[in-house]
Write a protein that holds these residues in place. Structure first.
Motif, PDB file in Angstrom:
ATOM      1  N   ARG A 246       0.723  -1.304   0.121  1.00 21.46           N
ATOM      2  CA  ARG A 246      -0.084  -0.129   0.096  1.00 21.46           C
ATOM      3  C   ARG A 246       0.949   1.303   0.040  1.00 21.46           C
ATOM      4  O   ARG A 246       0.268   2.320  -0.038  1.00 21.46           O
ATOM      5  CB  ARG A 246      -1.009  -0.154   1.113  1.00 21.46           C
TER       6      ARG A 246
ATOM      7  N   GLU B 190      -2.239   5.521   6.128  1.00 22.33           N
ATOM      8  CA  GLU B 190      -2.935   4.150   6.631  1.00 22.33           C
ATOM      9  C   GLU B 190      -2.301   3.515   7.792  1.00 22.33           C
ATOM     10  O   GLU B 190      -0.998   3.524   7.888  1.00 22.33           O
ATOM     11  CB  GLU B 190      -2.951   3.187   5.461  1.00 22.33           C
ATOM     12  N   TYR B 191      -3.185   3.161   8.544  1.00 24.30           N
ATOM     13  CA  TYR B 191      -2.762   2.616  10.018  1.00 24.30           C
ATOM     14  C   TYR B 191      -3.171   1.094  10.145  1.00 24.30           C
ATOM     15  O   TYR B 191      -4.419   0.767   9.859  1.00 24.30           O
ATOM     16  CB  TYR B 191      -3.012   3.539  11.259  1.00 24.30           C
ATOM     17  N   ASP B 192      -2.353   0.351  10.825  1.00 17.48           N
ATOM     18  CA  ASP B 192      -2.889  -0.774  11.313  1.00 17.48           C
ATOM     19  C   ASP B 192      -3.541  -1.660  10.376  1.00 17.48           C
ATOM     20  O   ASP B 192      -4.565  -2.376  10.369  1.00 17.48           O
ATOM     21  CB  ASP B 192      -3.697  -0.840  12.451  1.00 17.48           C
ATOM     22  N   GLN B 193      -2.692  -1.500   8.993  1.00 23.73           N
ATOM     23  CA  GLN B 193      -3.389  -2.455   7.950  1.00 23.73           C
ATOM     24  C   GLN B 193      -2.478  -3.912   8.098  1.00 23.73           C
ATOM     25  O   GLN B 193      -1.410  -3.976   8.110  1.00 23.73           O
ATOM     26  CB  GLN B 193      -3.035  -1.886   6.825  1.00 23.73           C
ATOM     27  N   GLU B 194      -3.309  -5.160   7.960  1.00 25.09           N
ATOM     28  CA  GLU B 194      -2.628  -6.417   8.215  1.00 25.09           C
ATOM     29  C   GLU B 194      -1.928  -6.777   6.431  1.00 25.09           C
ATOM     30  O   GLU B 194      -2.770  -6.541   5.632  1.00 25.09           O
ATOM     31  CB  GLU B 194      -3.608  -7.364   8.245  1.00 25.09           C
ATOM     32  N   TYR B 195      -0.823  -7.352   6.635  1.00 31.22           N
ATOM     33  CA  TYR B 195      -0.256  -7.675   5.596  1.00 31.22           C
ATOM     34  C   TYR B 195       0.621  -8.915   5.836  1.00 31.22           C
ATOM     35  O   TYR B 195       1.446  -9.294   6.879  1.00 31.22           O
ATOM     36  CB  TYR B 195       0.980  -6.326   5.091  1.00 31.22           C
TER      37      TYR B 195
ATOM     38  N   ASN C 295       1.806   0.573   9.353  1.00 30.39           N
ATOM     39  CA  ASN C 295       1.542   1.857   9.479  1.00 30.39           C
ATOM     40  C   ASN C 295       2.259   2.507   8.213  1.00 30.39           C
ATOM     41  O   ASN C 295       3.313   2.592   8.389  1.00 30.39           O
ATOM     42  CB  ASN C 295       1.679   2.506  10.960  1.00 30.39           C
TER      43      ASN C 295
END
Length: 528
Positions: A261, A272-277, A287
């Motif tokens: 991202r 963008e915060y706390d996106q799972e990857y 983050n």
């Protein structure tokens, strides 16, 4: 003093230094070359004049000057010489730029070699002043009858050199002015590029930034507007499973992270915060925030990655630690029971049973102990060998002490720690060698003797041997043929160092796939 000032002064001084050296070298070379050229020119003219038939025939007349003077003056004007003087054996002039000096004796005192039949170049003082002369003898029927002297005044040569020096100084001055302007523009552009920071400040900021990045437990990845990586720390290397020696800076981020991202953050400018990857089977919380310039334009983005499963892993590790602690507690309890048993045997006076019990626990035979107490009475060496015997038993290696060994006459001043270093590393290497030999029998033999003036230590194993290609390198620190890098390539270098400090030497013999014997000789007295 600031950087741009130092830069300007440095370039200016460099140009002055180079210009001065060049000017001095060039003028010195030109002065030497000009003098040589003038001397050779004068000599060439003198030799040519000495072969003129009219000159030679004039010497046979009653008044040679009447014939020789016009010829000499005509030639002098053509070659632009300061003087052409022709004289006889008595050095009486037959030609001279000043006709009033005809008939007088030649001045300079440098005709001796000429009358011997040699042509010379001399630097002397005549009636016209200091001059550079070319002199040639005049032969008639094989005998020297006179001398020709062609000269150029030193003052004229110096004038030519001064003209050259002025031209060189002018050129050097113009180069210096140009260099100062170049230095000014370079320093100005460098100051803009570094935002007015000094080198020490830049270095300190770089070290500070690097320390901050490496101290962060999270992975940090930064990119520019083109999607190329600009910053990455060691944690990110580890997460991406890329070796730290591989340079990631300049590579596209989507080549390493699919569907990242970060590129969207660069395009939209929104964080963008706390996106799972998912990376290599692990889930990370990411983050991502944009990097803005002073004008508010997006010039890149930076992302931090945290392992979501770290907490679970930490709990699992705590469980393992708890299980390990329980195992230690049980082992301690069992060991306490054995100590109580031993204590009871001693209190009951059953010393033999106690000794047998101890011998059984450490798996050391009484015969070995008696042998060591008799032949190797030194407690440090004997205790060390006993320890290695127990280690060999655990490793299922047959470790024997040669029954001819004897270390009774061990000098007091011999460093026991160095002996332990030598024996220990040789034995450890032997253990490693036999563990990899692929044979059913894994045998290591230690032989010690103090007979004679030297202490002899031999360690033999039936390992795979040492390739002769490595015979020159095995004692170098860091060299190893093992597949692992842990503590490899150090043992033999420590042995070599300890032996050298004790004034001894080490040799080895090896048969491929058969055995290897290391032999150490240490003088009982230094210099013995």
């Amino acid at each position: 003093m600031r950087l741009h000032t130092k830069l300007m002064l440095g370039i200016s001084l460099l140009i002055i230094l180079i210009g001065s050296i060049f000017e001095f070298s060039f003028t010195s070379l030109m002065e030497k070359t000009l003098k040589q050229e003038k001397g050779e020119q004068a000599l060439s003219v003198a030799q040519s004049i000495s072969h003129i038939p009219e000159i030679k025939e004039a010497f046979l007349t009653d008044d040679p000057a009447i014939i020789i003077q016009p010829i000499a003056e005509q030639i002098r004007k053509q070659v632009r010489a300061e003087f052409i003087v022709i004289g006889n054996r008595e050095e009486i002039r037959y030609s001279h730029p000043n006709s009033e000096r005809l008939g007088e004796k030649m001045v300079g005192g440098d005709n001796t070699k000429v009358f011997e039949g040699k042509s010379i170049i001399s630097d002397s003082v005549g009636t016209l002043g200091p001059s550079l002369r070319g002199k040639a003898p005049i032969f008639l029927e094989g005998e020297v009858i006179g001398v020709v002297s062609v000269g150029y005044l030193q003052d004229e040569i110096k004038k030519e050199i001064s003209n050259i020096r002025r031209q060189m100084f002018l050129i050097t001055f113009l180069v210096l002015i140009g260099g100062v302007f170049v230095a000014y523009f370079i320093s100005r552009n460098m100051r803009k590029a570094t935002f007015g920071l000094e080198p020490k400040e830049i270095a300190w900021m770089y070290q500070e930034k690097h320390a901050i990045l490496e101290s962060i437990h999270e992975a940090i990845i930064a990119i520019d507007v083109y999607g190329k990586i600009t910053v990455v720390n060691e944690t990110a290397h580890r997460i991406l499973q890329v070796d730290n020696e591989i340079l990631l800076r300049g590579r596209r981020v989507d080549d390493l992270l699919e569907n990242t991202r970060l590129l969207d953050v660069v395009n939209t400018g929104k964080a963008e915060y706390d996106q799972e990857y998912m990376i290599c089977g692990e889930v990370y919380l990411v983050n991502s925030i944009p990097i803005l310039s002073k004008r508010g334009m997006v010039i890149g983005a930076v992302a931090s990655l945290r392992n979501k499963s770290e907490l679970a892993n930490l709990l699992q590790e705590l469980s393992h630690v708890r299980a390990y602690a329980e195992g230690l507690r049980a082992q301690t309890h069992e060991y306490s029971n054995r100590l109580y048993t031993l204590l009871g045997l001693i209190q009951l006076g059953s010393y033999k049973e106690a000794i047998d019990y101890i011998s059984k626990e450490v798996d050391v035979t009484q015969s070995l102990i008696r042998f060591l107490m008799k032949e190797i009475p030194d407690p440090i060496i004997a205790g060390f060998i006993l320890g290695k015997k127990s280690l060999a038993s655990e490793m299922k290696i047959s470790f024997d002490i040669d029954h001819h060994s004897s270390f009774k006459d061990l000098p007091v001043d011999i460093d026991r720690e160095k002996l332990v270093t030598i024996i220990g590393n040789l034995v450890n290497n032997a253990f490693e060698a036999v563990r990899e030999n692929g044979k059913d029998s894994k045998e290591v033999t230690l032989f010690l003797t103090d007979l004679g003036k030297d202490l002899i230590i031999e360690v033999e194993d039936n390992g795979r041997g040492i390739d002769l290609v490595h015979s020159e390198s095995i004692f170098q620190e860091g060299f190893t043929t093992k597949n692992t890098n842990t503590n490899a390539g150090i043992g033999l270098s420590l042995v070599q160092r300890a032996i050298s400090e004790m004034g001894g030497y080490i040799t080895f013999t090896s048969d491929k796939e058969e055995n290897t014997i290391f032999t150490v000789a240490i003088p009982k007295k230094r210099g013995g």
